[in-house]
Design a protein around this motif. Structure first.
Motif, mmCIF file in Angstrom:
data_model
loop_
_atom_site.group_PDB
_atom_site.id
_atom_site.type_symbol
_atom_site.label_atom_id
_atom_site.label_comp_id
_atom_site.label_asym_id
_atom_site.label_seq_id
_atom_site.Cartn_x
_atom_site.Cartn_y
_atom_site.Cartn_z
ATOM 1 N N VAL A 10 -17.736 23.457 15.376
ATOM 2 C CA VAL A 10 -17.833 24.096 14.064
ATOM 3 C C VAL A 10 -19.268 24.529 13.808
ATOM 4 C CG1 VAL A 10 -15.926 22.694 13.181
ATOM 5 C CG2 VAL A 10 -18.280 21.929 12.830
ATOM 6 N N GLY A 11 -19.437 25.443 12.873
ATOM 7 C CA GLY A 11 -20.763 25.936 12.528
ATOM 8 C C GLY A 11 -20.689 27.382 12.087
ATOM 9 N N PRO A 12 -21.778 27.906 11.518
ATOM 10 C CA PRO A 12 -21.785 29.295 11.044
ATOM 11 C C PRO A 12 -21.565 30.277 12.187
ATOM 12 C CG PRO A 12 -23.688 28.060 10.203
ATOM 13 C CD PRO A 12 -23.042 27.207 11.252
ATOM 14 N N ASN A 13 -21.121 31.491 11.833
ATOM 15 C CA ASN A 13 -20.997 32.557 12.831
ATOM 16 C C ASN A 13 -22.346 32.831 13.477
ATOM 17 O OD1 ASN A 13 -18.282 32.976 12.446
ATOM 18 N ND2 ASN A 13 -18.532 34.702 11.053
ATOM 19 N N GLY A 14 -22.320 33.052 14.799
ATOM 20 C CA GLY A 14 -23.536 33.437 15.498
ATOM 21 C C GLY A 14 -24.418 32.297 15.944
ATOM 22 N N THR A 15 -23.936 31.045 15.832
ATOM 23 C CA THR A 15 -24.772 29.902 16.219
ATOM 24 C C THR A 15 -24.601 29.504 17.682
ATOM 25 O OG1 THR A 15 -23.059 28.416 15.349
ATOM 26 C CG2 THR A 15 -24.935 28.903 13.913
ATOM 27 N N GLY A 16 -23.615 30.088 18.376
ATOM 28 C CA GLY A 16 -23.470 29.813 19.803
ATOM 29 C C GLY A 16 -22.185 29.124 20.199
ATOM 30 N N LYS A 17 -21.221 28.984 19.297
ATOM 31 C CA LYS A 17 -19.969 28.293 19.617
ATOM 32 C C LYS A 17 -19.197 29.034 20.708
ATOM 33 C CE LYS A 17 -18.369 28.530 15.438
ATOM 34 N NZ LYS A 17 -19.435 29.368 14.882
ATOM 35 N N THR A 18 -18.989 30.332 20.492
ATOM 36 C CA THR A 18 -18.278 31.137 21.484
ATOM 37 C C THR A 18 -19.064 31.208 22.788
ATOM 38 O OG1 THR A 18 -17.083 32.474 19.859
ATOM 39 C CG2 THR A 18 -17.458 33.464 22.020
ATOM 40 N N ILE A 37 -8.842 19.123 25.028
ATOM 41 C CA ILE A 37 -8.894 20.368 24.265
ATOM 42 C C ILE A 37 -10.267 20.502 23.610
ATOM 43 C CG2 ILE A 37 -7.914 21.678 22.346
ATOM 44 C CD1 ILE A 37 -5.369 19.992 22.643
ATOM 45 N N VAL A 38 -10.850 21.709 23.687
ATOM 46 C CA VAL A 38 -12.041 22.056 22.906
ATOM 47 C C VAL A 38 -11.712 23.335 22.154
ATOM 48 C CG1 VAL A 38 -14.483 22.654 22.929
ATOM 49 C CG2 VAL A 38 -13.608 20.994 24.584
ATOM 50 N N VAL A 39 -11.847 23.302 20.815
ATOM 51 C CA VAL A 39 -11.428 24.409 19.965
ATOM 52 C C VAL A 39 -12.581 24.879 19.090
ATOM 53 C CG1 VAL A 39 -9.772 25.191 18.219
ATOM 54 C CG2 VAL A 39 -9.119 23.402 19.830
ATOM 55 N N VAL A 40 -12.782 26.198 19.044
ATOM 56 C CA VAL A 40 -13.633 26.810 18.028
ATOM 57 C C VAL A 40 -12.702 27.355 16.954
ATOM 58 C CG1 VAL A 40 -15.185 28.708 17.479
ATOM 59 C CG2 VAL A 40 -15.507 27.424 19.592
ATOM 60 N N SER A 41 -12.898 26.934 15.716
ATOM 61 C CA SER A 41 -11.985 27.362 14.663
ATOM 62 C C SER A 41 -12.639 27.225 13.295
ATOM 63 C CB SER A 41 -10.696 26.529 14.706
ATOM 64 O OG SER A 41 -9.783 26.961 13.714
ATOM 65 N N HIS A 42 -12.206 28.101 12.369
ATOM 66 C CA HIS A 42 -12.555 27.958 10.958
ATOM 67 C C HIS A 42 -11.364 27.429 10.172
ATOM 68 C CE1 HIS A 42 -15.733 30.943 12.097
ATOM 69 N NE2 HIS A 42 -16.434 30.164 11.321
ATOM 70 N N ALA A 45 -9.216 24.720 8.727
ATOM 71 C CA ALA A 45 -9.388 23.298 8.405
ATOM 72 C C ALA A 45 -8.187 22.465 8.858
ATOM 73 C CB ALA A 45 -9.618 23.122 6.910
ATOM 74 N N LEU A 46 -6.979 23.037 8.805
ATOM 75 C CA LEU A 46 -5.794 22.282 9.225
ATOM 76 C C LEU A 46 -5.849 21.970 10.717
ATOM 77 C CD1 LEU A 46 -2.987 24.127 7.213
ATOM 78 C CD2 LEU A 46 -4.002 21.889 6.730
ATOM 79 N N VAL A 47 -6.241 22.951 11.522
ATOM 80 C CA VAL A 47 -6.381 22.728 12.960
ATOM 81 C C VAL A 47 -7.462 21.685 13.227
ATOM 82 C CG1 VAL A 47 -7.084 23.795 15.144
ATOM 83 C CG2 VAL A 47 -5.543 25.012 13.603
ATOM 84 N N LEU A 48 -8.597 21.824 12.555
ATOM 85 C CA LEU A 48 -9.726 20.917 12.784
ATOM 86 C C LEU A 48 -9.411 19.488 12.351
ATOM 87 C CD1 LEU A 48 -12.615 23.271 11.610
ATOM 88 C CD2 LEU A 48 -12.090 22.601 13.965
ATOM 89 N N ASN A 49 -8.570 19.327 11.345
ATOM 90 C CA ASN A 49 -8.233 17.977 10.882
ATOM 91 C C ASN A 49 -7.310 17.238 11.838
ATOM 92 O OD1 ASN A 49 -9.678 17.267 8.579
ATOM 93 N ND2 ASN A 49 -8.367 18.496 7.249
#
Length: 599
Positions: free
Chosen positions: A92-100, A266-271, A273-277
């Motif tokens: 998780v984190g703001p757009n453009g921080t390097g997650k992708t 599993i490693v997921v990048v997502s905004h 909240a249901l998936v992240l929980n």
């Protein structure tokens, strides 16, 4: 871009003349591409992670001493990141921080400036990027089931064991056949078709879709085929980048259920909240570093906020102490009578500065500033469809006998189930697709239409930079004006000059939004604009659209956008019929739409 499974097998270590160890490796398995990026680019680049023979200490994947860069800018740096068996990790984190970029580095699509990756022998990695474009001539069923390597290997083992027993029914071969049969059953071999059917149904495909060619599908549906194929391939490490972007409420629920039962890592990048929980570990990507939390997303937010609040308080106290020490040294450092005291204060200052608590990095990216120009003059009626039949050229009719008048000041939301033809209708209104029958009329020659599509991978020129793209759209604008527009959307410095293909999904969406700022339109059309944007940028978009005085069309599954923006709602129902709500009471509209369709 493409979904793929990539396994690494260590061949040998060679010692070059510079003394640096280099690992030569060969791929064990790779899914052939169904999805090719725009402009003929294939998904995998020549750059691969440096995979070595270091012990992973029980981890499926271990990454050490990593530095990722975006152009000349350091994007992400960390000492170690481990993925253990059955880990459920959210980035998780703001757009453009390097997650992708981190996911792409693990998969081999993004070159690391520095770092080592150790993968447990025999394990595979599966990666689904944010965007893809269908390119396969196979049927949906055949493509989705084409990479079930685990099951296919078990089936092959059974056949070989059966042949061995037939030739020599020895105890050894009979034992082999018994074990192979057990493994085949465990892999779901006796329910293979049921497994494929359940996956396709869960991701929203009807039985009639199973035989359709993937090349006939839109980008969003091609993405679902890629997702189905990846999930059915069952890699040991599943990398998902915003997997719910193209899914509606029902298919999101299916994906969440599938991931909760997934037997591997599993490693997921997502905004979402249901998936992240549903996950058990959260990695906070901000300030160029990784911070690790063993909890779900809701608990992470509480811990992080408490931690940040505490760090801010400590830093504030330290800053007060520093100010006092500096003041004393400045005031008395030159006086002989206070010289020793000043030296003591200097030592205290040095000690304090070495222990300063670092101020928390922002939890949100820089807030975008979206200033959409006032609508250019035009006739009151901008676009009109009369008794129109909508569909792709050469394809079946998706919507029949629809009549729509789009006037200045109106904001028309189009809602309905995935695949019902919403995006096709919007493209037809925009003039990007011809009518199968009926009539489309523009109000006058002054009508200008700006379109934001959900298939950014297909519609943005990946080989160009954001600056080059906007410059071509508006050649009359100065370098400073273009830079200012991109900078207002968080695309400054290297981000404005990097090729679009190397930007994150959120950054690509901001590039598309920049075209609405730099150009003057009197009709705006958006297809799922919130898919690739974080919550903060969605709020900025809502604020900007709410003040636009031209005509607007909005295709969305996002109830918030309908409630805050729409003045009319067109519901596309099963069978291609439509129902238009001519009311400002969006709560009534949304209530009906929720029951009838998907909101």
């Amino acid at each position: 871009m493409e979904a793929f499974v990539w396994g690494f097998q260590l061949d040998k270590l060679v010692q070059p003349s510079n003394g640096m160890q280099v690992c030569l490796r060969r791929p064990q398995a790779r899914i052939a591409p169904i999805c090719q990026a725009a402009k003929g680019q294939t998904g995998l680049t020549s750059s691969r992670p440096q995979v070595d023979s270091t012990d992973t200490s029980g981890a499926v994947l271990k990454i050490n001493d990593v530095l990722l860069q975006a152009g000349s800018r350091d994007l992400l740096s960390f000492d170690e990141f481990k993925v253990m068996p059955r880990d459920r990790i959210g980035l998780v984190g703001p757009n453009g921080t390097g997650k992708t970029s981190l996911l792409r580095a693990i998969s081999g699509e993004f070159p690391m400036a520095r770092g080592r990756i150790a993968l447990l022998p025999g394990k595979t990695i599966g990666y689904l990027p944010q965007q893809a474009v269908s390119g396969s001539e196979r049927s949906v069923w055949d493509e989705a089931s084409s990479q079930m390597h685990r099951l296919n290997a078990a089936e092959k083992d059974v056949r070989e064991a059966e042949l061995a027993v037939k030739e020599d029914p020895s105890t050894l071969n009979l034992t082999w056949l018994e074990k192979a049969s057990v493994d085949f059953e465990a892999a779901g071999g006796f329910s293979k078709d049921e497994k494929i059917g359940n996956m396709l149904t869960g991701l929203g495909f009807s039985r009639g879709d199973w035989s359709r060619k993937c090349s006939e599908l839109s980008g969003g549906w091609g993405m679902r085929v890629a997702l189905a194929r990846l999930l059915l391939s069952e890699p040991d490490l599943l990398l998902l980048d915003e997997p719910t972007n193209h899914l509606d409420v029902r298919t999101k629920a299916y994906l969440r259920s599938f991931l909760m039962q997934y037997p591997y890592s599993i490693v997921v990048v997502s905004h979402d909240a249901l998936v992240l929980n549903d996950l058990t570990r959260i990695v906070d990507v901000r300030g160029g570093r990784l911070e690790f939390y063993t909890c779900n997303y809701s608990r992470f937010l509480q811990i992080r906020d408490q931690k940040d609040e505490q760090a801010v308080k400590i830093r504030e106290k330290q800053d007060v102490q520093v100010e006092k020490l500096v003041g004393f040294i400045t005031r008395f450092g030159a006086k002989a009578t206070k010289g020793s005291a000043a030296q003591s204060k200097k030592k205290a200052l040095e000690k304090l500065e070495s222990k300063l608590v670092e101020a928390p990095a922002p939890t949100e990216g820089r807030r975008a500033n979206l200033n959409i120009p006032a609508a250019a003059p035009s006739a009151r009626k901008c676009v009109e469809l009369t008794d129109a039949t909508i569909g792709w050229p050469g394809g079946p009719a998706l919507i029949e006998n629809v009549s729509v008048v789009l006037e200045r000041g109106e904001r028309l939301a189009i809602v309905g189930k995935n695949g019902c033809g919403k995006s096709t209708l919007m493209r037809t209104l925009a003039g990007l697709l011809p009518l199968q029958s009926g009539k489309r009329v523009l109000g006058d020659e002054r009508v200008s239409i700006g379109v934001f599509t959900q298939d950014l991978a297909a519609d943005l020129p990946f080989e160009k930079s954001p600056f080059e793209y906007i410059e071509k759209l508006a050649p009359e604008k100065t370098v400073t004006e273009i830079r200012n527009v991109l900078g207002s959307l968080g695309l400054s410095g290297d981000s404005a000059l990097r090729e679009i293909q190397f930007l994150s999904g959120g950054e690509k969406a901001r590039v598309a939004l920049a075209s609405f700022v730099i150009c003057s339109y009197n009709v705006l059309m958006f297809d799922e604009p919130s898919n690739h944007l974080d919550m903060q940028t969605v709020e900025v978009l809502v604020e900007a659209l709410a003040t636009f005085d031209g005509a607007m069309v909005l295709v969305t599954h996002d109830r918030r956008l309908v409630e805050k923006i729409a003045t009319r709602v067109l519901v596309v129902e099963e069978g291609g019929s439509t129902r238009l709500f001519e009311t400002l009471n969006t709560k009534v509209i949304v209530s009906f739409a929720r029951e009838a369709v998907i909101l």
